[in-house]
Structure formats: structure tokens, C-alpha cells
Design a protein around this motif. Sequence first.
Motif, PDB file in Angstrom:
ATOM      1  N   SER A   2       0.832  -1.204   0.000  1.00  0.00           N
ATOM      2  CA  SER A   2       0.000   0.000   0.000  1.00  0.00           C
ATOM      3  C   SER A   2       0.866   1.253   0.000  1.00  0.00           C
ATOM      4  O   SER A   2       1.978   1.265   0.503  1.00  0.00           O
ATOM      5  CB  SER A   2      -0.929  -0.005   1.214  1.00  0.00           C
ATOM      6  OG  SER A   2      -0.179   0.064   2.400  1.00  0.00           O
ATOM      7  N   GLU A   3       0.302   2.303  -0.571  1.00  0.00           N
ATOM      8  CA  GLU A   3       1.016   3.573  -0.654  1.00  0.00           C
ATOM      9  C   GLU A   3       0.989   4.272   0.702  1.00  0.00           C
ATOM     10  O   GLU A   3      -0.041   4.314   1.372  1.00  0.00           O
ATOM     11  CB  GLU A   3       0.354   4.458  -1.708  1.00  0.00           C
ATOM     12  CG  GLU A   3       1.074   5.759  -1.914  1.00  0.00           C
ATOM     13  CD  GLU A   3       0.434   6.583  -3.011  1.00  0.00           C
ATOM     14  OE1 GLU A   3       0.390   7.799  -2.844  1.00  0.00           O
ATOM     15  OE2 GLU A   3      -0.014   5.992  -4.010  1.00  0.00           O
ATOM     16  N   VAL A   4       2.109   4.795   1.130  1.00  0.00           N
ATOM     17  CA  VAL A   4       2.214   5.511   2.398  1.00  0.00           C
ATOM     18  C   VAL A   4       1.956   6.988   2.128  1.00  0.00           C
ATOM     19  O   VAL A   4       2.538   7.583   1.229  1.00  0.00           O
ATOM     20  CB  VAL A   4       3.610   5.310   3.030  1.00  0.00           C
ATOM     21  CG1 VAL A   4       3.741   6.088   4.308  1.00  0.00           C
ATOM     22  CG2 VAL A   4       3.875   3.829   3.265  1.00  0.00           C
ATOM     23  N   THR A   5       1.057   7.553   2.896  1.00  0.00           N
ATOM     24  CA  THR A   5       0.695   8.958   2.728  1.00  0.00           C
ATOM     25  C   THR A   5       1.478   9.816   3.711  1.00  0.00           C
ATOM     26  O   THR A   5       1.557   9.495   4.897  1.00  0.00           O
ATOM     27  CB  THR A   5      -0.816   9.148   2.974  1.00  0.00           C
ATOM     28  OG1 THR A   5      -1.524   8.266   2.115  1.00  0.00           O
ATOM     29  CG2 THR A   5      -1.237  10.579   2.726  1.00  0.00           C
ATOM     30  N   ALA A   6       2.011  10.898   3.214  1.00  0.00           N
ATOM     31  CA  ALA A   6       2.760  11.817   4.068  1.00  0.00           C
ATOM     32  C   ALA A   6       1.804  12.591   4.970  1.00  0.00           C
ATOM     33  O   ALA A   6       0.672  12.882   4.595  1.00  0.00           O
ATOM     34  CB  ALA A   6       3.570  12.791   3.217  1.00  0.00           C
ATOM     35  N   ILE A   7       2.271  12.896   6.174  1.00  0.00           N
ATOM     36  CA  ILE A   7       1.529  13.772   7.074  1.00  0.00           C
ATOM     37  C   ILE A   7       1.572  15.166   6.481  1.00  0.00           C
ATOM     38  O   ILE A   7       2.609  15.606   5.974  1.00  0.00           O
ATOM     39  CB  ILE A   7       2.180  13.764   8.483  1.00  0.00           C
ATOM     40  CG1 ILE A   7       2.089  12.377   9.097  1.00  0.00           C
ATOM     41  CG2 ILE A   7       1.540  14.810   9.383  1.00  0.00           C
ATOM     42  CD1 ILE A   7       2.873  12.218  10.387  1.00  0.00           C
ATOM     43  N   SER A   8       0.478  15.868   6.538  1.00  0.00           N
ATOM     44  CA  SER A   8       0.441  17.227   5.999  1.00  0.00           C
ATOM     45  C   SER A   8       1.487  18.080   6.712  1.00  0.00           C
ATOM     46  O   SER A   8       1.410  18.278   7.922  1.00  0.00           O
ATOM     47  CB  SER A   8      -0.956  17.814   6.192  1.00  0.00           C
ATOM     48  OG  SER A   8      -1.015  19.109   5.676  1.00  0.00           O
ATOM     49  N   PRO A   9       2.476  18.570   5.976  1.00  0.00           N
ATOM     50  CA  PRO A   9       3.548  19.347   6.606  1.00  0.00           C
ATOM     51  C   PRO A   9       3.140  20.796   6.841  1.00  0.00           C
ATOM     52  O   PRO A   9       2.152  21.266   6.285  1.00  0.00           O
ATOM     53  CB  PRO A   9       4.670  19.275   5.566  1.00  0.00           C
ATOM     54  CG  PRO A   9       3.939  19.213   4.268  1.00  0.00           C
ATOM     55  CD  PRO A   9       2.680  18.411   4.540  1.00  0.00           C
ATOM     56  N   ILE A  10       3.920  21.472   7.659  1.00  0.00           N
ATOM     57  CA  ILE A  10       3.719  22.913   7.792  1.00  0.00           C
ATOM     58  C   ILE A  10       4.330  23.572   6.562  1.00  0.00           C
ATOM     59  O   ILE A  10       5.190  22.997   5.895  1.00  0.00           O
ATOM     60  CB  ILE A  10       4.331  23.474   9.092  1.00  0.00           C
ATOM     61  CG1 ILE A  10       5.850  23.297   9.106  1.00  0.00           C
ATOM     62  CG2 ILE A  10       3.708  22.835  10.302  1.00  0.00           C
ATOM     63  CD1 ILE A  10       6.510  24.041  10.236  1.00  0.00           C
ATOM     64  N   ALA A  11       3.870  24.769   6.253  1.00  0.00           N
ATOM     65  CA  ALA A  11       4.365  25.481   5.078  1.00  0.00           C
ATOM     66  C   ALA A  11       5.785  25.975   5.325  1.00  0.00           C
ATOM     67  O   ALA A  11       6.037  26.707   6.280  1.00  0.00           O
ATOM     68  CB  ALA A  11       3.452  26.649   4.757  1.00  0.00           C
ATOM     69  N   LYS A  12       6.715  25.566   4.490  1.00  0.00           N
ATOM     70  CA  LYS A  12       8.125  25.960   4.630  1.00  0.00           C
ATOM     71  C   LYS A  12       8.287  27.470   4.527  1.00  0.00           C
ATOM     72  O   LYS A  12       9.057  28.062   5.298  1.00  0.00           O
ATOM     73  CB  LYS A  12       8.964  25.246   3.562  1.00  0.00           C
ATOM     74  CG  LYS A  12      10.429  25.633   3.521  1.00  0.00           C
ATOM     75  CD  LYS A  12      11.221  24.997   4.635  1.00  0.00           C
ATOM     76  CE  LYS A  12      12.711  25.072   4.437  1.00  0.00           C
ATOM     77  NZ  LYS A  12      13.315  26.361   4.689  1.00  0.00           N
ATOM     78  N   ASP A  13       7.557  28.122   3.619  1.00  0.00           N
ATOM     79  CA  ASP A  13       7.673  29.577   3.504  1.00  0.00           C
ATOM     80  C   ASP A  13       7.141  30.276   4.753  1.00  0.00           C
ATOM     81  O   ASP A  13       7.683  31.285   5.196  1.00  0.00           O
ATOM     82  CB  ASP A  13       7.000  30.099   2.238  1.00  0.00           C
ATOM     83  CG  ASP A  13       5.528  29.736   2.136  1.00  0.00           C
ATOM     84  OD1 ASP A  13       5.065  28.827   2.847  1.00  0.00           O
ATOM     85  OD2 ASP A  13       4.825  30.362   1.322  1.00  0.00           O
ATOM     86  N   GLY A  14       6.086  29.735   5.358  1.00  0.00           N
ATOM     87  CA  GLY A  14       5.579  30.293   6.608  1.00  0.00           C
ATOM     88  C   GLY A  14       6.582  30.134   7.735  1.00  0.00           C
ATOM     89  O   GLY A  14       6.779  31.043   8.552  1.00  0.00           O
ATOM     90  N   LEU A  15       7.243  28.974   7.786  1.00  0.00           N
ATOM     91  CA  LEU A  15       8.280  28.733   8.784  1.00  0.00           C
ATOM     92  C   LEU A  15       9.442  29.696   8.585  1.00  0.00           C
ATOM     93  O   LEU A  15       9.934  30.306   9.539  1.00  0.00           O
ATOM     94  CB  LEU A  15       8.772  27.286   8.713  1.00  0.00           C
ATOM     95  CG  LEU A  15       9.905  26.901   9.659  1.00  0.00           C
ATOM     96  CD1 LEU A  15       9.488  27.058  11.122  1.00  0.00           C
ATOM     97  CD2 LEU A  15      10.368  25.478   9.368  1.00  0.00           C
ATOM     98  N   ASP A  16       9.869  29.867   7.329  1.00  0.00           N
ATOM     99  CA  ASP A  16      10.979  30.787   7.043  1.00  0.00           C
ATOM    100  C   ASP A  16      10.637  32.215   7.451  1.00  0.00           C
ATOM    101  O   ASP A  16      11.477  32.933   8.001  1.00  0.00           O
ATOM    102  CB  ASP A  16      11.349  30.732   5.560  1.00  0.00           C
ATOM    103  CG  ASP A  16      11.998  29.405   5.178  1.00  0.00           C
ATOM    104  OD1 ASP A  16      12.498  28.696   6.072  1.00  0.00           O
ATOM    105  OD2 ASP A  16      11.989  29.086   3.974  1.00  0.00           O
ATOM    106  N   SER A  17       9.397  32.640   7.217  1.00  0.00           N
ATOM    107  CA  SER A  17       8.961  33.984   7.614  1.00  0.00           C
ATOM    108  C   SER A  17       8.974  34.138   9.127  1.00  0.00           C
ATOM    109  O   SER A  17       9.399  35.170   9.655  1.00  0.00           O
ATOM    110  CB  SER A  17       7.559  34.277   7.087  1.00  0.00           C
ATOM    111  OG  SER A  17       7.561  34.339   5.693  1.00  0.00           O
TER     112      SER A  17
END
Length: 173
Positions: A2-17
Motif C-alpha cells: 500500500s502507498e504511504v501517505t505523508a503527514i500534511s507538513p507545515i508550510a516551509k515559507d511560513g516557517l521561514d517567515s
Amino acid sequence: MSEVTAISPIAKDGLDSLIAKNRENLEEQKTLKVKTVCDQRMRSLNYARDLEPFVIDEPPGLLGDNTAHNPSEIVLGAFGSCLVVGIQANAAAQGISLTKLQVELEADINITSTWGTGELAKPQIGFSDVRVKVDIDGDASREVLEELVQHANTWSPVSNTLSRPMPISVSMA
């Protein structure tokens, strides 16, 4: 397989800001506020920001009605949630995609002092030991994920609050 689904990540651009904003204000301290109101017996309503109150209660063995988590469980939940936030942020910063992230916490506590009304000669107040297991998987090696978890713990505000002494002031309103 079965395909493994990634956990919804936080937005990298929001983190950088957020990182850039915080670097501009290195001395800034935030004040967090919660108002706790006794609802009945061992049950309290806790108000933070403009959110609905969160309820804290005790189990029947501690004279509560078992309508919500008790204060010590909330502390463990706050620690676990803080680790999840830190792991997610650091995974995003490193470009790691996570497919599983679960934190199991347990703590030993002696309640014989019964909130200061019981055995006071030999008090053990609060947690005597906290154990945390992080079940994590993603597109990085086990060693990288282990470093990610340890880094998140090192920089966790809740972990540091639990493990380091700090002044606490309690006074009448």
C-alpha cells in the motif's frame, strides 16, 4: 504494497517567515495567558485567547466526575504536542517528509500528599519520572529521524519548562 501517505507538513515559507521575524526580535518575550474558573468540585474551565474553554477534571478516584483529562494528563499532552510541533517544524526546515508521528508519554506521580491535605511528612510532589517514546517514520534514515527527535526535545519550550526550575509567583487577586 500500500502507498504511504505523508503527514500534511507545515508550510516551509511560513516557517521561514516566522524564523526571520523572530531573528529580528531576539529579546522579545511573549506572555501567555489562561484564565481558570472552577465550574464544580474538581472540574475547571480554562480560557485561552479567543478559543472555547478547555475542561480539566479529575477521575472518580480523585473525587472528580471524569468529564475531561486531569491536570497532570494535560501537562503530558502539552509536552507531547510541543514535541510534535517541534518535530514537524524541523522536518519542514530539513525537507523531510514524515509519514508517521506519534508520541506516547507516561509519568510516575505519587499522590499521597492529596493536594497538601494528606501525608505531608515525606512529600513527593509532581512527576518523579517522565518517559517518552516517539514513533516516527519518513523519507530520512533512522539516524536522521533520531537526531530530529532529540533536537526537537532540546528546543521544546514545554520540555524545558518541565526540566528546569523557574520562579513561580502565586498571589491573591
